[in-house]
Design a protein around this motif. Structure first.
Motif, PDB file in Angstrom:
ATOM      1  N   MET A   1     -20.310  44.280 -24.269  1.00  0.00           N
ATOM      2  CA  MET A   1     -20.189  42.873 -24.676  1.00  0.00           C
ATOM      3  C   MET A   1     -19.410  42.092 -23.619  1.00  0.00           C
ATOM      4  N   GLU A   2     -19.987  41.018 -23.144  1.00  0.00           N
ATOM      5  CA  GLU A   2     -19.273  40.172 -22.207  1.00  0.00           C
ATOM      6  C   GLU A   2     -18.058  39.558 -22.890  1.00  0.00           C
ATOM      7  N   ARG A   3     -17.034  39.241 -22.091  1.00  0.00           N
ATOM      8  CA  ARG A   3     -15.796  38.721 -22.650  1.00  0.00           C
ATOM      9  C   ARG A   3     -15.781  37.201 -22.669  1.00  0.00           C
ATOM     10  N   LYS A   4     -16.957  36.577 -22.794  1.00  0.00           N
ATOM     11  CA  LYS A   4     -17.025  35.119 -22.815  1.00  0.00           C
ATOM     12  C   LYS A   4     -16.228  34.527 -23.967  1.00  0.00           C
ATOM     13  N   LEU A   5     -16.088  35.280 -25.040  1.00  0.00           N
ATOM     14  CA  LEU A   5     -15.425  34.758 -26.228  1.00  0.00           C
ATOM     15  C   LEU A   5     -13.945  35.112 -26.273  1.00  0.00           C
ATOM     16  N   GLU A   6     -13.448  35.769 -25.255  1.00  0.00           N
ATOM     17  CA  GLU A   6     -12.068  36.226 -25.268  1.00  0.00           C
ATOM     18  C   GLU A   6     -11.104  35.053 -25.423  1.00  0.00           C
ATOM     19  N   GLY A   7     -10.195  35.191 -26.408  1.00  0.00           N
ATOM     20  CA  GLY A   7      -9.181  34.182 -26.642  1.00  0.00           C
ATOM     21  C   GLY A   7      -9.647  32.996 -27.459  1.00  0.00           C
ATOM     22  N   GLN A   8     -10.927  32.935 -27.775  1.00  0.00           N
ATOM     23  CA  GLN A   8     -11.447  31.809 -28.545  1.00  0.00           C
ATOM     24  C   GLN A   8     -11.275  32.055 -30.050  1.00  0.00           C
ATOM     25  N   THR A   9     -11.148  30.962 -30.781  1.00  0.00           N
ATOM     26  CA  THR A   9     -11.027  31.039 -32.239  1.00  0.00           C
ATOM     27  C   THR A   9     -12.390  30.769 -32.864  1.00  0.00           C
ATOM     28  N   ILE A  10     -12.869  31.730 -33.638  1.00  0.00           N
ATOM     29  CA  ILE A  10     -14.191  31.634 -34.253  1.00  0.00           C
ATOM     30  C   ILE A  10     -14.047  31.777 -35.760  1.00  0.00           C
ATOM     31  N   VAL A  11     -14.504  30.787 -36.491  1.00  0.00           N
ATOM     32  CA  VAL A  11     -14.499  30.818 -37.954  1.00  0.00           C
ATOM     33  C   VAL A  11     -15.882  31.259 -38.424  1.00  0.00           C
TER      34      VAL A  11
END
Length: 239
Positions: A1-11
């Motif tokens: 899995m790419e780390r594009k979402l690292e540190g992002q807040t996802i509801v």
């Protein structure tokens, strides 16, 4: 899995099972801070087991504006909102002569819930973020009988998404239109549905939550994708 979402807040709404749970797993593995919303505290706790990354859980009915606002009050900035919750659609799969006013009223529950959560998050969404809604493919290819309300519900969500893609711009808003997927909604007819899918769908397989989760992750991560409806249905709409 790419780390594009690292540190992002996802509801993720509808996070306790099915597609929502699959999205949580992928997003958490990608380093995201995942906020899980669903009606049952017990199911949320069970869904969070085995996920190594930190998640935040809030038992809430997405139709209850006060409770939704309270659950999201701790999150000033949200990168992505994912709406996968269902509202017992199969209970309204019957011919129109057997439907009543209560069935019609309940057919708006998913739209109500989506509206309520989007309204609560709109001011918190970052400009680089997104909203991804899920709906069923009955709007494109309903069975011969019994799906009039489900088709209407499915058609309403892409319409709302297109309008919101303009209204909330540059926040991106998209819809993933799913076919028949192996989720708890099919607990009572899983074997029959699987047999049908394996013989009748062009892909010859019963859709899995991960199939739809992959599309949702794409919708969150592609900065040039908005106002669109992406159909992931195993070829159902062309049969």
């Amino acid at each position: 899995m790419e780390r594009k979402l690292e540190g992002q807040t996802i509801v993720v709404v509808g996070a306790s099972s099915g597609v929502g749970r699959a999205v949580v797993e992928v997003a958490a593995a990608g380093g995201a801070k995942v906020v899980m919303l669903s009606r049952s505290a017990d199911k949320l706790a069970a869904a969070a087991e085995g996920i190594e990354s930190v998640t935040y859980r809030h038992p809430v009915d997405m139709r209850n504006a006060k409770d939704v606002e309270a659950a999201l009050s701790a999150y000033d900035c949200i990168d992505h909102l994912v709406l996968t919750a269902v509202a017992d659609e199969n209970a309204r799969a019957k011919p129109i002569i057997e439907l009543d006013g209560e069935d019609l009223e309940r057919s708006f529950d998913k739209l109500r819930g989506y509206f309520t959560v989007i309204k609560a998050t709109a001011s918190r969404l970052l400009s680089t973020g997104s909203v991804t809604m899920m709906c069923g493919a009955a709007a494109l290819r309903p069975p011969a009988t019994g799906f009039s309300l489900l088709a209407a519900e499915g058609a309403a969500i892409p319409g709302m998404a297109r309008a919101l893609a303009r209204e909330l711009s540059p926040v991106r808003v998209n819809v993933i239109m799913a076919g028949v997927v192996d989720t708890p909604i099919h607990d009572n007819d899983r074997e029959a549905i699987a047999s049908w899918a394996e013989t009748s769908l062009p892909t010859r397989r019963f859709g899995q939550p991960s199939d739809i989760a992959d599309a949702i992750i794409f919708a969150m991560g592609n900065p040039y994708f908005t106002g669109a409806t992406l159909t992931i249905d195993g070829g159902l709409s062309i049969t």
